[in-house]
Motif scaffolding. Sequence first.
Motif, PDB file in Angstrom:
ATOM      1  N   ASN A   1       0.849  -1.196   0.000  1.00  0.00           N
ATOM      2  CA  ASN A   1       0.000   0.000   0.000  1.00  0.00           C
ATOM      3  C   ASN A   1       0.884   1.245   0.000  1.00  0.00           C
ATOM      4  N   ILE A   2       0.897   1.974  -1.126  1.00  0.00           N
ATOM      5  CA  ILE A   2       1.837   3.110  -1.213  1.00  0.00           C
ATOM      6  C   ILE A   2       1.465   4.226  -0.242  1.00  0.00           C
ATOM      7  N   ASN A   3       0.243   4.235   0.238  1.00  0.00           N
ATOM      8  CA  ASN A   3      -0.116   5.273   1.197  1.00  0.00           C
ATOM      9  C   ASN A   3       0.642   5.125   2.506  1.00  0.00           C
ATOM     10  N   VAL A   4       0.988   3.897   2.869  1.00  0.00           N
ATOM     11  CA  VAL A   4       1.755   3.718   4.105  1.00  0.00           C
ATOM     12  C   VAL A   4       3.244   3.529   3.825  1.00  0.00           C
ATOM     13  N   SER A   5       3.585   3.026   2.626  1.00  0.00           N
ATOM     14  CA  SER A   5       5.018   2.813   2.358  1.00  0.00           C
ATOM     15  C   SER A   5       5.728   4.114   1.996  1.00  0.00           C
ATOM     16  N   THR A   6       5.023   5.018   1.300  1.00  0.00           N
ATOM     17  CA  THR A   6       5.694   6.235   0.826  1.00  0.00           C
ATOM     18  C   THR A   6       6.283   7.082   1.964  1.00  0.00           C
ATOM     19  N   PRO A   7       5.510   7.357   3.040  1.00  0.00           N
ATOM     20  CA  PRO A   7       6.103   8.174   4.111  1.00  0.00           C
ATOM     21  C   PRO A   7       7.353   7.526   4.711  1.00  0.00           C
ATOM     22  N   VAL A   8       7.328   6.203   4.884  1.00  0.00           N
ATOM     23  CA  VAL A   8       8.483   5.506   5.452  1.00  0.00           C
ATOM     24  C   VAL A   8       9.668   5.631   4.501  1.00  0.00           C
ATOM     25  N   ARG A   9       9.405   5.359   3.225  1.00  0.00           N
ATOM     26  CA  ARG A   9      10.477   5.427   2.228  1.00  0.00           C
ATOM     27  C   ARG A   9      11.097   6.823   2.187  1.00  0.00           C
ATOM     28  N   GLN A  10      10.237   7.833   2.147  1.00  0.00           N
ATOM     29  CA  GLN A  10      10.763   9.202   2.024  1.00  0.00           C
ATOM     30  C   GLN A  10      11.597   9.612   3.224  1.00  0.00           C
ATOM     31  N   LYS A  11      11.171   9.171   4.403  1.00  0.00           N
ATOM     32  CA  LYS A  11      11.944   9.558   5.595  1.00  0.00           C
ATOM     33  C   LYS A  11      13.319   8.900   5.565  1.00  0.00           C
ATOM     34  N   VAL A  12      13.346   7.628   5.175  1.00  0.00           N
ATOM     35  CA  VAL A  12      14.653   6.952   5.111  1.00  0.00           C
ATOM     36  C   VAL A  12      15.524   7.608   4.034  1.00  0.00           C
ATOM     37  N   GLU A  13      14.911   7.960   2.923  1.00  0.00           N
ATOM     38  CA  GLU A  13      15.676   8.636   1.862  1.00  0.00           C
ATOM     39  C   GLU A  13      16.267   9.947   2.365  1.00  0.00           C
ATOM     40  N   GLN A  14      15.478  10.678   3.128  1.00  0.00           N
ATOM     41  CA  GLN A  14      15.989  11.956   3.631  1.00  0.00           C
ATOM     42  C   GLN A  14      17.137  11.756   4.616  1.00  0.00           C
ATOM     43  N   VAL A  15      17.004  10.725   5.444  1.00  0.00           N
ATOM     44  CA  VAL A  15      18.101  10.437   6.374  1.00  0.00           C
ATOM     45  C   VAL A  15      19.356  10.051   5.583  1.00  0.00           C
ATOM     46  N   LEU A  16      19.170   9.184   4.583  1.00  0.00           N
ATOM     47  CA  LEU A  16      20.334   8.745   3.806  1.00  0.00           C
ATOM     48  C   LEU A  16      20.977   9.915   3.066  1.00  0.00           C
ATOM     49  N   PHE A  17      20.146  10.801   2.529  1.00  0.00           N
ATOM     50  CA  PHE A  17      20.724  11.978   1.871  1.00  0.00           C
ATOM     51  C   PHE A  17      21.616  12.743   2.846  1.00  0.00           C
ATOM     52  N   ARG A  18      21.072  12.952   4.030  1.00  0.00           N
ATOM     53  CA  ARG A  18      21.827  13.713   5.037  1.00  0.00           C
ATOM     54  C   ARG A  18      23.138  12.985   5.400  1.00  0.00           C
ATOM     55  N   VAL A  19      23.048  11.671   5.530  1.00  0.00           N
ATOM     56  CA  VAL A  19      24.262  10.900   5.863  1.00  0.00           C
ATOM     57  C   VAL A  19      25.287  11.022   4.735  1.00  0.00           C
ATOM     58  N   PHE A  20      24.810  10.957   3.494  1.00  0.00           N
ATOM     59  CA  PHE A  20      25.737  10.941   2.352  1.00  0.00           C
ATOM     60  C   PHE A  20      26.455  12.278   2.147  1.00  0.00           C
ATOM     61  N   VAL A  21      25.928  13.353   2.748  1.00  0.00           N
ATOM     62  CA  VAL A  21      26.640  14.632   2.633  1.00  0.00           C
ATOM     63  C   VAL A  21      27.439  14.955   3.897  1.00  0.00           C
ATOM     64  N   MET A  22      27.439  14.022   4.845  1.00  0.00           N
ATOM     65  CA  MET A  22      28.250  14.268   6.041  1.00  0.00           C
ATOM     66  C   MET A  22      29.724  13.958   5.737  1.00  0.00           C
ATOM     67  N   PRO A  23      30.633  14.744   6.301  1.00  0.00           N
ATOM     68  CA  PRO A  23      32.059  14.430   6.103  1.00  0.00           C
ATOM     69  C   PRO A  23      32.407  12.997   6.519  1.00  0.00           C
ATOM     70  N   GLU A  24      31.761  12.487   7.575  1.00  0.00           N
ATOM     71  CA  GLU A  24      32.086  11.140   8.056  1.00  0.00           C
ATOM     72  C   GLU A  24      31.874  10.095   6.965  1.00  0.00           C
ATOM     73  N   PHE A  25      30.786  10.247   6.186  1.00  0.00           N
ATOM     74  CA  PHE A  25      30.505   9.256   5.142  1.00  0.00           C
ATOM     75  C   PHE A  25      31.601   9.260   4.071  1.00  0.00           C
ATOM     76  N   GLN A  26      32.294  10.375   3.915  1.00  0.00           N
ATOM     77  CA  GLN A  26      33.298  10.477   2.844  1.00  0.00           C
ATOM     78  C   GLN A  26      34.538   9.636   3.130  1.00  0.00           C
ATOM     79  N   THR A  27      34.613   9.038   4.295  1.00  0.00           N
ATOM     80  CA  THR A  27      35.807   8.249   4.616  1.00  0.00           C
ATOM     81  C   THR A  27      35.458   6.784   4.842  1.00  0.00           C
ATOM     82  N   ILE A  28      36.499   5.934   4.772  1.00  0.00           N
ATOM     83  CA  ILE A  28      36.297   4.520   5.122  1.00  0.00           C
ATOM     84  C   ILE A  28      37.351   4.111   6.154  1.00  0.00           C
TER      85      ILE A  28
END
Lengths: 539, 516
Positions: A512-539
């Motif tokens: 049901n996209i009505n319940v999956s979309t909010p979850v997906r979008q929130k995780v996407e936003q968190v991942l975006f934020r993580v991917f622009v953090m300096p910490e993510f740029q290193t291994i």
Amino acid sequence: MIPNQPIEEPVSLSMSPYTGPCTKAQAAHLLRRTMFGATNQQILSAVSNGMAATVSSLLQLPSVSPPVTYDPADGISAVGTTWINSVYPVNATAAQTTETTRLLSLAAWSMQRLNNQQLSIVEKMTLFWINHFGATATFDSRATYNYHMLLRNNALGNFKQLVKDVTIDPCMLLFLNGATNNVFSPNENYARELLELFTIGKGPQIGPGDYSHYTEEDVAAGAKILTGYIVDGLRSDTMTSPVATFLSLLHDNTNKQLSYHFGNATVSSAGATEYSNYIDIIFQQPQVATYICTKLYRYFVNYDITPAVQATVIQEMASTLIANNYSILPVMQELLTSQHFYDVALRGSIIRGPIEILFGKLNATSSAPTFNLETNANMYLSTYFFGETMGQAYLAPPSVAGWSAYYQAPAFSQLWVNSTHIKTRFDLAAYLTIFTGIAFNNQNFKINALAFVNGLSVPSDPVIVINDICEVFCPKPINAIQKAVLKSILTGGLPDFEWTVDYNAYLADPTNINVSTPVRQKVEQVLFRVFVMPEFQTI
Amino acid sequence: MKRRKFLKNVSLASVSAPILLNDIKLQGIAKKLFDVPKSAEDRVLVIIRLNGGNDGLNTVIPLDQYDQLVVQRPNIIIEETAILPLTAEVGFHPVMTGMKNMFNAGKLGIIQNVGYPEQNRSHFRSMDIWSTGMLNPNETRGWLGRHFDANYPNYPEDYPNATYPDPFAISMGFEVSSTCQGLMANFSHAVSDPFATVNLISSAQVNDGTYFGDHMAYLSTLIEQTNEYGDQINSAANAGNTLSTLYDSNNPIAVQLRYVAQMISGGLKSKVYILNINGFDTHDGQVNPTNHSTGVHADLLKTLSDAVHAFQDDLQLLNLEHRVAGMTFSEFGRQIASNASDGTDHGDAAPLFLFGACVSSGIMGQNPTVTNQIVNQAGIPMQVDFRDVYASVLKDWFQVDTTEIQTLFEHSVTYYPVLNSCNLGIKEEDELQSLLLYPNPATTSTTLRLPMDKEERVSIRIVDINGREVQSVYEGELASGVHAIHMDVANLKYGNYVVQVQRKTKNEKIQFIRVQ
């Protein structure tokens, strides 16, 4: 980069087996350094299997299937079949079209290989050799593929044999002019790089034309030794593969005199196998082992070779390499299970390169395109071009020395990121998460946020979700403020239980996209934020 | 009655009347000398790196060595009739029409046989040497980076700031330049498109003293600087202008130089712009076998020549000519003899170009000597140390104190005039004491500015590079003051000459070049 303050050097220089705790932190470090983007599940499995078993698994090389034609413009190989042993059309213009099609197929296939999820060091090790030998794709993709497979199949094999095989590989013969090096006009290009970059390495210049480990005379002698090979069958309409052919008429039959660095050895004429005798002589110098182990260390461990590391870790690796007659696997086995490798001071000491950025995101989130052959190939091609834009075109190192971030002092991996590239990295982060992703044929390929969150330890608990995300993507714990920011993005600033409610609603009705979309979008936003953090740029 | 005496002698030489300049103080001197800023603060240096090792012998072709070159490199030599002659002894690759125009206009300088001692033929080591300006392999800072470090301490932490809002150097494209590597960070800011706006999420990070912490500090500073410098660059690009119609939008260097002109004219205060052209490592297929004037190397030189020519045209139209100068460099030249792959292998010294309205002279240094004997691996020996070129650029162009310059290099620096023809306005008093020749290179005539601190007998003559007199200009008394002496040189062969000025108290000379 020369640091602001003295950097805390590794505490342990011991190469004896690591016996400390093996938690997610150590397991994640091992997988970050040996793979491109391990999943949370792979990290957890590594913890439960233990370090020794995990390293053994990592050192297995899986077999791969060859690239297939996805574009009918190939003209010879049918869509869905492989072109690696297919002839080219007779007509030169048609052959060019075929070649373009095959090169794109090869590029897409390379990305598909990098996007595979298996627990193995193969991709990272193959990229090491691509960088080490520095050859770019040539104008017959069958030769480029064969060269790539030579590196891939021998990624943990015998280094001496690999150098020999690369020396007369058609792609390399074309790249460094070995194919036009003959008795009538020696071409030094390969002979120079063989010493300077591939085997013994260049030391300080200690006299006219004397580079500590070899001299200009050795370069000239090497060029003569290597004379006589040509490449046959390029874009041939009859031959199914380009081959290196030795023509004794083109070979220099004189005796070649090497310098005192090689014990004043004389290489007498031995025709087609003379190059092999020469490489045997080069490999008698222990400096070869020191040189390649230094490169392995920089690639897998840390750029900073302190005098202490040089004297202990590198020398130990070099001894192991020589003791095993130049077999790479035992060196990697020893390194990846050593106390030194797990020293916490080395965590996050490498800045991710573009391939590391791309597949660090895609693989750790189990994201792969699942469309038809043509669509998948085009999506992988877009991935290839992202890598190129960020400074790492997989089939085309910028020079025979490879990418400067792997060798250029003092900045090393910091060279991957500058004001232009940081922007591209941020754009890509947005593209793969909060935007539409890679689009082709009305399909979109982006990070699979739902599959990713479902694979975390306790997806309904926002605190554990954020902790898992940080462990997967960042080499060290992030500070409390950053964590609070990430959690508030996940919960929309509401109390934690609101996320739990939303996530459980999605689990109860996943289609049901009505319940999956909010979850997906929130995780996407968190991942975006993580991917622009300096910490993510290193291994 | 000095003046009468002086007039009486005028007819003796091929000279039009010298004019006493005391009253009108320098008014008659080329106006360009006064268009320059009063300090070097606003000056810009554009550096173009020819990556891979440029084949100097097929770029600046020694015409007097042509017969020997035919022996050395028969499969790649440029057809003699196609070469663009600059002088009787020196010609350009046929595609370099733009740079030839600049040479004739006195806006292109050539320094012959530039290299470094004990040439190392590795690309990577050589490029390190050229980037650091040091032979010491332990040096990690770039030559410009050391200069910036000396003048702008605590970079990058304290920058940008109100005094220095702009990046010190701009590296066009996707990579920073190792010439600008400083102690703590690289002073160059990579710009691929100055019109692209940048606004990245920043997060302050603390360096905890580990390798990781060092990267965190580096990345945080980079993100903040990217945002701040990005705004500055973007505003400058939008405020700037570009006027030349010569830029070819298919020429990537022309596109980048147009961006540079746009940023400079928009008021960006960056001092150095660095560009890069890849592909000069022409081991094979350097020329088209059926037409040696075409092929890979020709395409590269055309890219360079056309782009620089368009840029110079633009600078002139924008009235920025006297604020901007440029230079090229490459890690080495190539071997004298070609190889069988229609290419050339790594060699030693090579010519270097300087460009701009303020370049000092046409061709500095002699043609390399080529013999009929093919010596394995032979390159062109170095005559001018590249570090002296760098030092001279810093002195002439940025007016860096010579004491500081000496500290930047490991050997005792020799200065050459490279970019000093606009310096009169800056150090007027010094310059008034010395000879000046303009225009230089000269086509049909040129003018010698001769300051006399007292009345004295003077002998002025033109000699060739072997010291043989080719023309007597003036013999006789000259009064105290600054004289402008017109010289007709239309009858001289194309080439290098020296004007000798002899008087009882001192002998002076100045070089010039006669061009088509």
